[in-house]
Design an enzyme around this catalytic site. Sequence first.
Site, mmCIF file in Angstrom:
data_model
loop_
_atom_site.group_PDB
_atom_site.id
_atom_site.type_symbol
_atom_site.label_atom_id
_atom_site.label_comp_id
_atom_site.label_asym_id
_atom_site.label_seq_id
_atom_site.Cartn_x
_atom_site.Cartn_y
_atom_site.Cartn_z
ATOM 1 N N ASN A 96 -27.812 -30.498 -50.422
ATOM 2 C CA ASN A 96 -27.601 -30.395 -49.248
ATOM 3 C C ASN A 96 -27.514 -29.001 -48.881
ATOM 4 O OD1 ASN A 96 -24.352 -30.550 -47.409
ATOM 5 N ND2 ASN A 96 -26.554 -30.776 -46.812
ATOM 6 N N GLY A 97 -28.465 -28.561 -47.895
ATOM 7 C CA GLY A 97 -28.667 -27.387 -47.446
ATOM 8 C C GLY A 97 -29.944 -26.806 -47.209
ATOM 9 N N TYR A 135 -19.577 -31.804 -35.474
ATOM 10 C CA TYR A 135 -20.181 -32.879 -35.368
ATOM 11 C C TYR A 135 -20.421 -33.686 -36.774
ATOM 12 C CZ TYR A 135 -24.661 -35.618 -35.140
ATOM 13 O OH TYR A 135 -25.768 -36.348 -35.111
ATOM 14 N N CYS A 171 -27.244 -33.222 -45.660
ATOM 15 C CA CYS A 171 -27.664 -34.361 -46.306
ATOM 16 C C CYS A 171 -26.313 -34.909 -46.906
ATOM 17 C CB CYS A 171 -28.678 -34.287 -47.342
ATOM 18 S SG CYS A 171 -30.397 -33.621 -46.875
ATOM 19 N N GLY A 192 -27.330 -38.335 -42.968
ATOM 20 C CA GLY A 192 -28.828 -38.376 -43.251
ATOM 21 C C GLY A 192 -29.298 -39.759 -43.154
ATOM 22 N N ASP A 246 -18.011 -34.534 -24.803
ATOM 23 C CA ASP A 246 -18.987 -34.510 -26.049
ATOM 24 C C ASP A 246 -18.502 -33.457 -27.006
ATOM 25 O OD1 ASP A 246 -20.686 -35.700 -27.761
ATOM 26 O OD2 ASP A 246 -22.292 -35.740 -26.452
ATOM 27 N N ASP A 247 -18.916 -33.866 -28.341
ATOM 28 C CA ASP A 247 -18.507 -32.530 -29.314
ATOM 29 C C ASP A 247 -19.455 -31.527 -28.921
ATOM 30 O OD1 ASP A 247 -20.254 -34.960 -30.781
ATOM 31 O OD2 ASP A 247 -21.050 -33.166 -31.331
HETATM 32 O O1 LIG Z 1 -27.516 -32.528 -26.974
HETATM 33 P P1 LIG Z 1 -28.248 -33.477 -28.203
HETATM 34 O O2 LIG Z 1 -29.331 -33.004 -28.587
HETATM 35 O O3 LIG Z 1 -28.231 -34.807 -27.582
HETATM 36 O O4 LIG Z 1 -27.104 -33.591 -29.343
HETATM 37 C C1 LIG Z 1 -25.752 -33.482 -29.179
HETATM 38 C C2 LIG Z 1 -25.401 -34.992 -29.184
HETATM 39 O O5 LIG Z 1 -25.862 -35.563 -30.536
HETATM 40 C C3 LIG Z 1 -24.756 -36.040 -31.521
HETATM 41 O O6 LIG Z 1 -24.606 -37.392 -31.078
HETATM 42 P P2 LIG Z 1 -25.159 -38.419 -32.021
HETATM 43 O O7 LIG Z 1 -25.518 -39.590 -31.379
HETATM 44 O O8 LIG Z 1 -26.155 -37.985 -33.039
HETATM 45 O O9 LIG Z 1 -23.832 -38.901 -33.110
HETATM 46 P P3 LIG Z 1 -22.506 -39.612 -32.887
HETATM 47 O O10 LIG Z 1 -22.487 -41.193 -32.656
HETATM 48 O O11 LIG Z 1 -21.743 -39.236 -34.112
HETATM 49 O O12 LIG Z 1 -21.823 -38.873 -31.656
HETATM 50 C C4 LIG Z 1 -23.707 -35.168 -30.568
HETATM 51 O O13 LIG Z 1 -22.236 -35.929 -30.989
HETATM 52 C C5 LIG Z 1 -23.738 -35.248 -29.467
HETATM 53 O O14 LIG Z 1 -23.408 -36.362 -28.585
HETATM 54 N N1 LIG Z 2 -30.126 -31.602 -44.599
HETATM 55 C C1 LIG Z 2 -30.338 -31.334 -45.822
HETATM 56 O O1 LIG Z 2 -29.222 -30.851 -46.357
HETATM 57 C C2 LIG Z 2 -31.564 -30.992 -46.184
HETATM 58 C C3 LIG Z 2 -31.901 -30.678 -47.606
HETATM 59 C C4 LIG Z 2 -33.221 -30.320 -47.894
HETATM 60 N N2 LIG Z 2 -33.252 -28.903 -47.246
HETATM 61 C C5 LIG Z 2 -34.377 -31.232 -47.214
HETATM 62 O O2 LIG Z 2 -34.935 -30.905 -46.258
HETATM 63 O O3 LIG Z 2 -34.360 -32.205 -48.001
HETATM 64 MG MG LIG Z 3 -22.523 -38.020 -29.912
#
Ligand SMILES: O=P(O)(O)OC[C@H]1O[C@H](OP(=O)(O)OP(=O)(O)O)[C@H](O)[C@@H]1O
Ligand SMILES: NC(=O)CC[C@H](N)C(=O)O
Ligand SMILES: [Mg+2]
Length: 531
Positions: free
Chosen positions: A105-106, A272, A2, A31, A383-384
């Site tokens: 966050n966590g 990411y 978050c 988030g 991709d990342d």
């Molecule tokens: O294998 P998956 O389950 O699809 O997850 C991985 C993908 O999801 C994320 O992108 P996202 O669209 O969330 O964000 P970005 O626009 O910052 O890349 C990440 O960068 C990958 O592209």
């Molecule tokens: N992604 C998070 O850091 C989530 C914080 C908390 N565990 C929630 O679910 O609200």
């Molecule tokens: Mg992506």
Amino acid sequence: MCGILALMLADRHSQACPEIYEGLYSLQHRGQDAAGIVTAGNKGRLYQCKGSGMVSDVFTQSQLRQLVGSMGMGHVRYPTAGSCANSEAQPFYVNSPYGIVLGHNGNLINGPELRRFLDTEAHRHVNTGSDSELLLNIFAYELQRMDKYRINENDIFEALRNVYDRVNGGYACVAMIAGFGILGFRDPNGIRPLVIGERDTPQGKDYMLASESVVLTQFGFRNFRDIRPGECVFIRRADRDDILSGQRGPTLFSRQIVPCKRFRPDIFEYVYFARPDSVIDGLSVYQSRLNMGEKLAYNVMKRFGEDYASKIDAVIPVPDSARTSALQLAQTANLSYVEAFIKNRYIGRTFIMPGQQIRRKSVRRKLNVQLQEFYNKNVLIVDDSIVRGTTSREIVQMARESGAKNVYLASCAPMITHPHVYGIDLADCKDLIAYGKTEAEVAESIGADGVIYQNLEDLVASCTTENVSDFELGLFTGEYTTGASMEYLVYLEQMRIANNRARKNSFAEDEEREAPDDISLHNTHSDPSFD
Ligand SMILES: O=P(O)(O)OC[C@H]1O[C@H](OP(=O)(O)OP(=O)(O)O)[C@H](O)[C@@H]1O
Ligand SMILES: NC(=O)CC[C@H](N)C(=O)O
Ligand SMILES: [Mg+2]
């Protein structure tokens, strides 16, 4: 993951809300499910607005005007514990003792145990399934036990020491005590990030705490540092005595509450989560992504052999997160870099959207192709990370539909084979595309001609600095910094199943649908005597 944010302005007559609100936009990528702001007026009254949705959905101008006071905090939520119900939007509030709000966050890995304790021993009512509400109540319980009419900074640090003894997991938090001050603390392993910055003003120093440095730099908080693992900082608003003695601005106190256990920031922040223009624990996220791209380039060259350049016509990033690495990969391997997927900037991150169906649809709505860059070409898409494979499956298919000859995929992260337990709703093992598969099987399953993953050692080396060389890597190895019992992993999985079911039923007529879109603390700023 978050996003959390807290702000204390030196000038008691200024409003913290506008910067908190704008700051939440800079943390939106952490988030997208819910957002909230709480401020405290000069006489200690709290003003709150929170609810489900993105920052732009939750706050109206008239609501923002109600959030008065020179200190406050905000949160953007990506649910990982509890549900995605409106009532679990953060910050959370408890009235006793003193009036405390907290943003987290966590993930706490001993949530069920804390819930039992609060029920049977502390006798505190917890009204949601959120672990963050548990954490707030544990803190409130420890402060209450001091049994003081008014507390000071030492009491806060003392109470927190007991909190650290009770809670286990990854957590970075900001909190506010009505009329008194704001605080921030980080788990003893520093798994989740938190930075503090200061800004000079004629009235004294303004202080801001945030998940990522990008918010601080944006608002001119040039002097900033990471909160250390196990450290708490408390910023006390100037009280009567301070003002009488000529000090108008707030005072900062910091304390190493517990020793740092083993400094292990979550490496996935660099892969990411975080924005590239943030610096986390001394390392620029951008630089780490350049490093990842460079190392991945050598891996690609090795895999394709000496004549690799004749086998790859273009390196294509998957926007947004993979851009930095893909560019560096192309430069290192002397290949052409082509922006062949165009992103619709109005669609958020797909990975953190709730529900597989919406994630799948969103990839197509979010990314479109430049046909000519695929037609009759051998492309290496970068991709990342490949997590559930939602994105990769769609984009490989899009590349093929556009006439690509061979489609290869390279991932800046190694194979993700285990859940993430510290704040990412990262599927149970079975949902992870790499779970129980070889690289070739992953390639087949997403329809690619080949998949090249980063080696774990190379990823770690990409993020290593003289400050940090050890990272939380549980999603790649299944070994978690704080340990995670089988019981907890089963609990996580059950919770996800229940949440998915709840999401599917969310269109049914039920009481929740009658609930208001934002949740306030029943007070509006109509009576100036309450400022
Ligand atoms: O294998 P998956 O389950 O699809 O997850 C991985 C993908 O999801 C994320 O992108 P996202 O669209 O969330 O964000 P970005 O626009 O910052 O890349 C990440 O960068 C990958 O592209
Ligand atoms: N992604 C998070 O850091 C989530 C914080 C908390 N565990 C929630 O679910 O609200
Ligand atoms: Mg992506």
